[in-house]
Design an enzyme around this catalytic site. Sequence first.
Site, PDB file in Angstrom:
ATOM      1  N   LYS A   1       1.112  -1.173   0.031  1.00 24.16           N
ATOM      2  CA  LYS A   1      -0.033   0.103   0.005  1.00 24.16           C
ATOM      3  C   LYS A   1       0.762   1.167   0.168  1.00 24.16           C
ATOM      4  O   LYS A   1       0.553   2.231  -0.490  1.00 24.16           O
ATOM      5  CB  LYS A   1      -0.993   0.091   1.167  1.00 24.16           C
ATOM      6  CG  LYS A   1      -2.039  -0.744   0.895  1.00 24.16           C
ATOM      7  CD  LYS A   1      -3.118  -1.035   1.930  1.00 24.16           C
ATOM      8  CE  LYS A   1      -4.083  -2.142   1.813  1.00 24.16           C
ATOM      9  NZ  LYS A   1      -4.356  -2.836   3.022  1.00 24.16           N
TER      10      LYS A   1
ATOM     11  N   GLN B   1      -5.641  -2.493   8.969  1.00 24.58           N
ATOM     12  CA  GLN B   1      -5.250  -3.860   8.519  1.00 24.58           C
ATOM     13  C   GLN B   1      -5.773  -4.792   9.353  1.00 24.58           C
ATOM     14  O   GLN B   1      -5.668  -4.714  10.621  1.00 24.58           O
ATOM     15  CB  GLN B   1      -3.727  -3.688   8.405  1.00 24.58           C
ATOM     16  CG  GLN B   1      -3.627  -5.012   7.410  1.00 24.58           C
ATOM     17  CD  GLN B   1      -3.989  -4.953   5.985  1.00 24.58           C
ATOM     18  OE1 GLN B   1      -3.738  -4.053   5.407  1.00 24.58           O
ATOM     19  NE2 GLN B   1      -4.540  -5.993   5.623  1.00 24.58           N
TER      20      GLN B   1
ATOM     21  N   ASP C   1     -12.159   2.134   2.959  1.00 19.37           N
ATOM     22  CA  ASP C   1     -12.224   0.780   2.769  1.00 19.37           C
ATOM     23  C   ASP C   1     -13.751   0.405   2.825  1.00 19.37           C
ATOM     24  O   ASP C   1     -14.004  -0.795   2.219  1.00 19.37           O
ATOM     25  CB  ASP C   1     -11.737   0.090   4.269  1.00 19.37           C
ATOM     26  CG  ASP C   1     -10.468  -0.776   4.023  1.00 19.37           C
ATOM     27  OD1 ASP C   1     -10.202  -0.841   2.961  1.00 19.37           O
ATOM     28  OD2 ASP C   1      -9.790  -1.175   4.935  1.00 19.37           O
TER      29      ASP C   1
END
Length: 271
Positions: free
Chosen positions: A50, A94, A117
């Site tokens: 990322k 995460q 997300d």
Amino acid sequence: MSAALLDGKALSARMRERLGQEAAALPRQPGLAVILVGDNPASAVYVRNKEKDCAQCGVRCLNHHLPAETTQQELLALVEDMNRREDVDGILVQLPLPTQIDADKVIRAIAPEKDVDGFHPQNVGALCIGQPGFVSCTPAGIIELLKRSGIEIAGKECVIIGRSNIVGKPMALLMLRENATVTITHSKTKDLKDVCKRADILIVAIGKPQMITEEYVKEGAVVIDVGIHRREEGLCGDVDFERVSEHCSYITPVPGGVGPMTIAMLMRNCV
Ligand code: NDP
């Protein structure tokens, strides 16, 4: 028949290049806070990737790597801090998180307007009732890949294997929004092969390496493989690519299909 490849890698590269140009034209550089707790090696790889993707798209990546023994309160305090910061536009925690932390509570603590997300209940609810909001990146990337490959969705029979909150369920809602006729299947579904054989578009997110063979696939169907599994020989998906690609019209490879599209959508949400 040998299937045409749905090349997520190439499409994602084109999208990321354009996002880089868009980001450069913004009055302020977009910022993404990436929070990793503990030492899960797969998560560490995702986070490193990322960072690279952010650099490519002109997004500033603020990495927070917290120790495995971090408490829920400490993590929530960091999320609150990121919510307040004006130079942070997106927050990504995460998953999975260590067991002492309730992931649902953490997701709910992220400001919905920074939830790139698309996991916050407010964004999930907005998707459900057809209102604007962030959409989970993997399903959103699949829609983009289908559309940009000229695959018609409206009126098609779509079967999704898997009903997780991050893939299966939002995927079903998006396909419905695109006017497909949608069936969601899971581990309790009876006659899974027969149900899958109805699909014009079969989307597979089960987390079982190469479980889906040609016995599940209608001749000429479009097959989307969400699964990612690391093996000694390299990555593979939930679909037995060699066998299935002889019978379908389009198929996503693993790697190079759905994975890169997920990243492109995350970057798009940030920018
Ligand atoms: P989950 O484990 O959360 O969900 C798996 C789903 O598959 C469940 O709904 C489960 O049913 C169903 N299932 C399991 N076994 C069977 C079976 N034998 N028959 C029918 N259904 C079954 O997985 P995720 O949705 O999070 O991920 C799926 C895969 O996609 C994984 O390999 C993951 O690594 C990958 N992934 C890839 C991404 C990418 O960017 N390419 C992003 C996210 C995930 P039940 O609900 O009944 O238990």
